[in-house]
Design an enzyme around this catalytic site. Structure first.
Site, PDB file in Angstrom:
ATOM      1  N   LYS A   1      67.867  76.491 -13.972  1.00  0.00           N
ATOM      2  CA  LYS A   1      67.526  76.747 -15.466  1.00  0.00           C
ATOM      3  C   LYS A   1      66.314  76.639 -15.669  1.00  0.00           C
ATOM      4  O   LYS A   1      65.660  75.611 -15.696  1.00  0.00           O
ATOM      5  CB  LYS A   1      68.426  75.903 -16.358  1.00  0.00           C
TER       6      LYS A   1
ATOM      7  N   THR B   1      78.914  75.495 -24.168  1.00  0.00           N
ATOM      8  CA  THR B   1      79.119  76.523 -25.210  1.00  0.00           C
ATOM      9  C   THR B   1      80.316  77.425 -25.003  1.00  0.00           C
ATOM     10  O   THR B   1      80.936  77.781 -25.671  1.00  0.00           O
ATOM     11  CB  THR B   1      77.926  77.146 -25.462  1.00  0.00           C
TER      12      THR B   1
ATOM     13  N   THR C   1      75.459  75.231 -19.741  1.00  0.00           N
ATOM     14  CA  THR C   1      74.213  75.953 -18.745  1.00  0.00           C
ATOM     15  C   THR C   1      73.341  74.861 -18.299  1.00  0.00           C
ATOM     16  O   THR C   1      72.553  74.875 -17.156  1.00  0.00           O
ATOM     17  CB  THR C   1      73.419  76.702 -19.637  1.00  0.00           C
ATOM     18  N   ASP C   2      73.377  73.624 -19.146  1.00  0.00           N
ATOM     19  CA  ASP C   2      71.997  72.645 -18.718  1.00  0.00           C
ATOM     20  C   ASP C   2      72.098  72.238 -17.577  1.00  0.00           C
ATOM     21  O   ASP C   2      71.102  72.120 -16.622  1.00  0.00           O
ATOM     22  CB  ASP C   2      72.151  71.490 -19.828  1.00  0.00           C
TER      23      ASP C   2
HETATM   24  N1  GLU Z   1      74.070  71.000 -23.689  1.00  0.00           N
HETATM   25  C1  GLU Z   1      75.511  71.958 -23.302  1.00  0.00           C
HETATM   26  C2  GLU Z   1      75.862  72.051 -22.043  1.00  0.00           C
HETATM   27  O1  GLU Z   1      75.056  72.200 -21.062  1.00  0.00           O
HETATM   28  C3  GLU Z   1      75.569  72.807 -24.191  1.00  0.00           C
HETATM   29  C4  GLU Z   1      74.611  74.080 -23.975  1.00  0.00           C
HETATM   30  C5  GLU Z   1      75.511  74.914 -22.869  1.00  0.00           C
HETATM   31  O2  GLU Z   1      76.711  75.051 -22.991  1.00  0.00           O
HETATM   32  O3  GLU Z   1      74.826  75.743 -22.531  1.00  0.00           O
HETATM   33  O4  GLU Z   1      76.896  71.966 -21.648  1.00  0.00           O
END
Ligand code: GLU
Length: 467
Positions: A266, A111, A187-188
């Site tokens: 996380k 994101t 973040t995942d």
């Molecule tokens: N699931 C995606 C990722 O971890 C988008 C969520 C995000 O960026 O935190 O890249």
């Protein structure tokens, strides 16, 4: 041949969703009133990504949320306005100021990279220094920024190949004398990459700061800008020369936390305060241009021009993380052995247990020379396999307890160790020798959910009670 071009009015739409849009004369960026079998919706028609299905039309509602309308449920679409996206973010030249630290921002995706200037609903990457300066001008007050896109993927698609690529790119920048590194990441799986870099890049002379965002920056509640400011400040100015994750501390934007790369996880699928240090205190808080150390035993920045960096970018992906559940059958483990896996990390129950039914499979793994380690699925706390008969039996089958190493960290470390040697004794030594806090001697009494921005619901409740 594709029916779409970059300038196509129905950009990205195929099949039935394209037919429905065309039928009612609607284009991408039309503001529409949609009558559907489920009710009426108003919003902006967004472009559809190439990999998305052809069954839905995506609307951005005024609330900032995107919804997918099933094309076969739409009775009519009426255009009530147009709001074309700016595909190009206005580039402002990033000012260079002699004397300011040099920071390199690597993009991997997620994101934070893809939506920094996501206003009208489009996915617009803002990534050149000029674009970032246009969206977050504070960055120019902090440092001289250089950027490089390494990948443009969601973090579920990050893996050993990319961990090695990022580690090598960081080492190359350090070699060239950079003052700090920021890594934008989804973040995942940021904590997996943080662990991998903690093993692959030891003794970095400068901070290596991972950052992401839980909410895209078109939303008023976005954490993207503040996280980026905090991470960039940490990379440019802090004394903490470690791999750290920099994200919101509390759910409010009071401060960010710096978490050590081997002790971070996380913990919430949507809170902005999702990252927690597990079993220790976070390293520091960061409030725009102020860093307050909470955990003083960190690796310090080296004087300019000096570096003891050890780059060791190895990984064998024939390693698995097995999350035990009651009723597990031995075939789960047998199939790993049969498929040539060389390492298994168990996330066991309680102090580090699995059921008797899988014992023969664990034995088979040992006979095949598979390195097996035990972590705890309670996440907080240590494996203690001497306490119950079960623990002793499992150790007797060759599974080594691995103290308070987090399951994901143990998985990454085992793959890293297997990438370096075949010798099981050597692997055990690597696994049991603490690296960058992956194993700690004890959990401080305030290491359990303390110094972590508190518990958001309780803080909110207290605020209301003590108004
Ligand atoms: N699931 C995606 C990722 O971890 C988008 C969520 C995000 O960026 O935190 O890249």
């Amino acid at each position: 041949m594709s029916t779409e071009t970059a300038q196509d009015d129905l950009r990205g739409y195929r099949g039935i969703s394209r037919e429905v849009l065309a039928r009612d004369g609607i284009r991408v960026w039309s503001e529409v009133r949609a009558k559907t079998k489920q009710g009426q919706f108003e919003g902006l028609v967004l472009p559809r990504s190439e990999t998305a299905d052809e069954l839905h039309i995506v609307l951005k509602l005024d609330s900032g949320y995107n919804i997918g309308l099933a094309a076969d449920q739409i009775e009519s679409l009426e255009e009530v306005g147009r709001r074309e996206a700016q595909y190009k973010i206005p580039e402002k030249k990033f000012p260079y100021s002699a004397g300011k630290p040099r920071v390199k921002l690597f993009g991997t995706g997620g994101t934070i990279a893809s939506r920094l200037d996501y206003r009208t609903g489009a996915v617009i990457p803002a990534f050149s220094p000029g674009e970032l300066y246009g969206s977050v001008p504070e960055l120019a007050d902090i440092c001289n920024l250089e950027t490089e896109k390494l990948y443009g993927i969601f973090s579920e698609n990050m893996g050993p190949e990319q961990w090695i690529g990022v580690a090598q790119a960081c080492a190359a920048e350090i070699e060239k004398g950079i003052d700090g590194i920021v890594i934008g990441h989804g973040t995942d799986t940021m904590h997996h990459t943080a662990a991998a870099l903690s093993f692959m890049l030891q003794n970095p002379p400068v901070p290596i700061v991972m950052v992401g965002s839980q909410r895209s920056s078109d939303r008023p509640s976005s954490d993207a800008t503040l996280n980026l400011i905090h991470a960039t400040y940490t990379a440019a100015r802090s004394d903490i020369a470690e791999i750290v994750v920099c994200m919101f501390g509390p759910t409010s934007d009071d401060y960010g936390l710096l978490h050590r790369g081997t002790r971070v996880r996380k913990m919430h699928s949507s809170y902005r305060s999702t990252f927690r240090t597990i079993g220790d205190r976070p390293l520091a808080t960061v409030e725009r241009e102020k860093i307050t150390i909470l955990n003083p035993g960190y690796h310090q920045r080296c004087p300019r021009g000096e570096s003891n960096l050890a780059l060791n970018a190895a990984f064998d992906d024939r390693v698995s993380l097995v999350y035990y559940y009651p009723g597990m059958k031995p075939d789960v483990i047998e199939s790993l052995v049969d498929n040539g896996y060389r390492g298994i990390v168990f996330a066991g129950t309680g102090l580090g247990h699995v059921n008797r039914a899988v014992y023969p499979a664990i034995e088979k793994a040992r006979e095949a020379g598979v390195a097996s380690y035990m972590t705890v699925q309670t996440i907080w706390g240590y494996t203690q396999m001497y306490v119950y008969e079960t623990g002793r039996e499992i150790m007797g089958l060759g599974v080594e307890p691995i103290a308070n190493m987090l399951p994901e960290v143990a998985y990454v470390k085992l793959g890293w160790a297997l990438g370096q040697t075949d010798d099981l004794g050597e692997i055990k030594k690597i696994m049991q020798t603490p690296i960058n806090g992956d194993i700690t001697e004890r959990e401080p009494p305030d290491g359990y959910l303390v110094y972590q921005g508190g518990l958001p619901e309780i803080e909110e409740f207290m605020r209301r009670v003590h108004r």
